[in-house]
Motif scaffolding. Structure first.
Motif, PDB file in Angstrom:
ATOM      1  N   LYS A  50     -27.368 -25.477  -6.065  1.00 19.82           N
ATOM      2  CA  LYS A  50     -26.262 -24.576  -5.738  1.00 19.82           C
ATOM      3  C   LYS A  50     -26.026 -24.523  -4.228  1.00 19.82           C
ATOM      4  CE  LYS A  50     -26.723 -21.651  -9.773  1.00 19.82           C
ATOM      5  NZ  LYS A  50     -27.024 -20.330 -10.291  1.00 19.82           N
ATOM      6  N   ARG A  51     -27.094 -24.568  -3.467  1.00 21.25           N
ATOM      7  CA  ARG A  51     -26.954 -24.544  -2.007  1.00 21.25           C
ATOM      8  C   ARG A  51     -26.306 -25.835  -1.508  1.00 21.25           C
ATOM      9  NH1 ARG A  51     -25.322 -23.392   2.263  1.00 21.25           N
ATOM     10  NH2 ARG A  51     -26.602 -23.289   4.115  1.00 21.25           N
ATOM     11  N   HIS A  53     -24.258 -27.632  -3.214  1.00 22.80           N
ATOM     12  CA  HIS A  53     -22.851 -27.526  -3.605  1.00 22.80           C
ATOM     13  C   HIS A  53     -22.093 -26.636  -2.629  1.00 22.80           C
ATOM     14  CE1 HIS A  53     -23.525 -28.707  -8.094  1.00 22.80           C
ATOM     15  NE2 HIS A  53     -23.654 -29.716  -7.265  1.00 22.80           N
ATOM     16  N   ASP A  54     -22.745 -25.602  -2.115  1.00 21.19           N
ATOM     17  CA  ASP A  54     -22.113 -24.725  -1.128  1.00 21.19           C
ATOM     18  C   ASP A  54     -21.796 -25.491   0.152  1.00 21.19           C
ATOM     19  OD1 ASP A  54     -21.213 -22.243  -0.083  1.00 21.19           O
ATOM     20  OD2 ASP A  54     -23.129 -21.984   0.949  1.00 21.19           O
ATOM     21  N   GLY A  59     -25.674 -32.089  -5.723  1.00 17.11           N
ATOM     22  CA  GLY A  59     -26.910 -31.384  -6.018  1.00 17.11           C
ATOM     23  C   GLY A  59     -28.101 -32.302  -6.218  1.00 17.11           C
ATOM     24  N   TYR A  91     -16.776 -28.359  -5.550  1.00 20.99           N
ATOM     25  CA  TYR A  91     -17.714 -27.702  -6.462  1.00 20.99           C
ATOM     26  C   TYR A  91     -17.310 -26.269  -6.781  1.00 20.99           C
ATOM     27  CZ  TYR A  91     -20.555 -31.724  -5.434  1.00 20.99           C
ATOM     28  OH  TYR A  91     -21.004 -33.002  -5.298  1.00 20.99           O
TER      29      TYR A  91
END
Length: 107
Positions: A50-51, A53-54, A59, A91
């Motif tokens: 998730k990080r 993707h941020d 991922g 994302y």
């Protein structure tokens, strides 16, 4: 991110020490020594993906953490230091933008 990682580590150490003490009384509990680390690894991979993707990256880059030494430095530099993208990326939307800030931008 750091709060989730720190809480995961503290919970993992506490749970493993509790399981070690309880396994003397209940012999089936060593099975939990297999289940708990798998659950913790799943949590780490999900938060890391998730990080990434941020940031706007794939991922799958979380797998670079498997490289001894350099992988951990790479993860620390990217997950811990780099800021995420401003605005939307491929994302999804920017999680830092709230509903109220979106409403102010439209005016």
């Amino acid at each position: 991110m750091w709060v989730a990682a720190g809480l995961s580590i503290v919970c993992w150490i506490g749970l493993l020490s509790l399981l070690a003490a309880a396994s003397l009384v209940f012999p089936i509990l060593p099975l939990a020594f297999l289940i708990v680390p798998i659950a913790m690894l799943w949590n780490f991979v999900a938060i890391g993906a998730k990080r990434f993707h941020d940031i706007g990256w794939s991922g799958w880059l979380i797998c670079l953490g498997l490289i001894p030494g350099l992988g951990q430095i790479f993860l620390f530099m990217t997950i811990g230091i780099l800021k995420g993208n401003r605005g939307n990326n491929r994302y999804g939307h920017d999680p830092r933008r709230t509903w109220s800030s979106d409403m102010l931008d439209e005016r």
